[in-house]
Design an enzyme around this catalytic site. Structure first.
Site, PDB file in Angstrom:
ATOM      1  N   SER A   6       0.818  -1.211   0.000  1.00  0.00           N
ATOM      2  CA  SER A   6       0.000   0.000   0.000  1.00  0.00           C
ATOM      3  C   SER A   6       0.856   1.267   0.000  1.00  0.00           C
ATOM      4  O   SER A   6       0.343   2.364  -0.249  1.00  0.00           O
ATOM      5  CB  SER A   6      -0.940   0.008   1.210  1.00  0.00           C
ATOM      6  OG  SER A   6      -0.211   0.095   2.428  1.00  0.00           O
ATOM      7  N   HIS A   7       2.159   1.142   0.278  1.00  0.00           N
ATOM      8  CA  HIS A   7       3.061   2.287   0.259  1.00  0.00           C
ATOM      9  C   HIS A   7       4.121   2.160  -0.833  1.00  0.00           C
ATOM     10  O   HIS A   7       5.141   2.848  -0.798  1.00  0.00           O
ATOM     11  CB  HIS A   7       3.740   2.464   1.622  1.00  0.00           C
ATOM     12  CG  HIS A   7       2.824   2.994   2.668  1.00  0.00           C
ATOM     13  ND1 HIS A   7       2.035   2.175   3.446  1.00  0.00           N
ATOM     14  CD2 HIS A   7       2.535   4.263   3.064  1.00  0.00           C
ATOM     15  CE1 HIS A   7       1.324   2.908   4.278  1.00  0.00           C
ATOM     16  NE2 HIS A   7       1.605   4.178   4.069  1.00  0.00           N
ATOM     17  N   GLU A  32      -4.441   0.789   2.665  1.00  0.00           N
ATOM     18  CA  GLU A  32      -5.017  -0.544   2.851  1.00  0.00           C
ATOM     19  C   GLU A  32      -6.513  -0.532   2.556  1.00  0.00           C
ATOM     20  O   GLU A  32      -7.055  -1.464   1.963  1.00  0.00           O
ATOM     21  CB  GLU A  32      -4.771  -1.022   4.293  1.00  0.00           C
ATOM     22  CG  GLU A  32      -3.330  -1.403   4.592  1.00  0.00           C
ATOM     23  CD  GLU A  32      -2.888  -2.627   3.812  1.00  0.00           C
ATOM     24  OE1 GLU A  32      -3.762  -3.465   3.474  1.00  0.00           O
ATOM     25  OE2 GLU A  32      -1.688  -2.741   3.523  1.00  0.00           O
TER      26      GLU A  32
END
Length: 338
Positions: free
Chosen positions: A48-49, A189
């Site tokens: 997610s990053h 997320e």
């Protein structure tokens, strides 16, 4: 069944991110810094990053909400304080330019603070506190985001996901690092759950009417919730204060108002702290740092999870084998090169 993911080496991840950002006008120094932190996200198992963050960055660029070439200005503000004006650009380069001054001041006076102002922050905080800890210092990092989160007992967005990160140097290994949102989940997320049409765990958020839901799309239209009820809510409020008004920068409400529906990266500030154990403890530093190692061993010896160990395991694996990226996401990213 065909795998819906594609394996890339970390060099390929970095090259893809850098190519997209370059194609859309980001200056070379910013390209390198941003590509480094997104690659670190993929490398350490934080999808997610990773590349996913390009979508948010591109929204900022297309909407004209971020400077493409601002040069960070580092100011020696006081004996233990550094300020970095990011000039409305993405945050990674400003942190990179300010880090040497933060480290130097922490070693000189024992404790130093760095305020990074007027930056678009899209990345995880763990690379920053890890970088501080690898200098032998204890590090903290805090930043607000957009107003996506309702306070405990509320139903309307007011707070950001407001992450807190911490890094502790270890004499014989990788630093102890944790980085978590004060919301029940990171925004990324939640976005991934929506994209994959997966229900969220209970407690992540409420819909527009304030009713609890596990539908990620409904939460995105309603409000996320803090973790741990009033405790997470209080920590989130702390982050709003110390990385907003305390450093003269925006709150999460201010940031989302500036964004005006562009769905870009939050604009605001970041507060980082660095403490030198050697200055704090003098000749006793090695003895007391060894006592810390006993605490870590006490966690691991009973089979409990020590934060950061999974990250380093994922790092070693991805450095050897590469990473798996959803094809749908790669298709979206590669389309940005056209």
């Amino acid at each position: 069944m065909m795998d819906d993911r594609e394996r890339l080496t970390l060099d390929e991840v970095h090259e893809l991110v850098a190519s997209v950002l370059t194609r859309h006008g980001l200056a070379p120094a910013h390209v390198e810094a941003c590509a480094d932190v997104m690659t670190a996200g993929e490398r350490d198992g934080g999808g997610s990053h990773g590349i996913f963050r390009l979508l948010m960055c591109m929204n900022s660029i297309r909407a004209g909400k971020v400077s493409l070439d601002a040069e960070p200005v580092v100011e020696d503000a006081a004996q233990g304080i550094v300020r970095v004006d990011a000039g409305g650009a993405f945050a990674p380069l400003a942190f990179r330019r300010g880090l040497p001054a933060l480290v130097q001041k922490a070693r000189e006076v024992g404790l130093a603070a760095m305020a990074v102002n007027d930056c678009c922050h899209f990345a995880a905080l763990f690379p920053e506190v890890e970088a501080i800890a690898r200098e032998g210092l204890v590090g903290f990092a805090f930043t607000p985001s957009h107003a996506w989160v309702a306070p405990a007992g509320g139903s309307r967005p007011l707070l950001g996901t407001n992450p807190i990160a911490f890094g502790w140097p270890r004499p014989a290994g990788d630093p102890f690092v944790f980085d978590f949102a004060t919301s029940a989940s990171a925004r990324g997320e939640l976005e991934l759950h929506r994209r994959e049409d997966r229900p969220t765990p209970p407690g992540w958020g409420v819909d527009a009417s304030g009713t609890p839901t596990t539908d990620a799309a409904e939460i995105l239209e309603g409000a996320m919730l803090p973790f741990g009820g009033h405790k997470g809510s209080a920590l989130s409020l702390m982050v709003e204060l110390i990385a907003g008004p305390l450093i003269g920068d925006l709150t999460s409400v201010d940031s989302i108002a500036y964004d005006a529906g562009a769905k870009g990266a939050p604009l605001g500030g970041e507060l980082l702290l660095a403490i030198d154990p050697s200055r704090m403890l003098g000749d006793g530093a090695p003895k007391h740092l060894a006592r810390a190692e006993a605490i870590f061993e006490g966690v691991v010896s009973q089979g409990a999870r020590l934060p950061s160990l999974r990250r380093y395991e994922a790092r070693r694996k991805s450095e050897a084998e590469g990473v798996l990226i959803p094809r749908k996401l790669l298709d979206e990213v590669r389309a940005m090169l056209v």
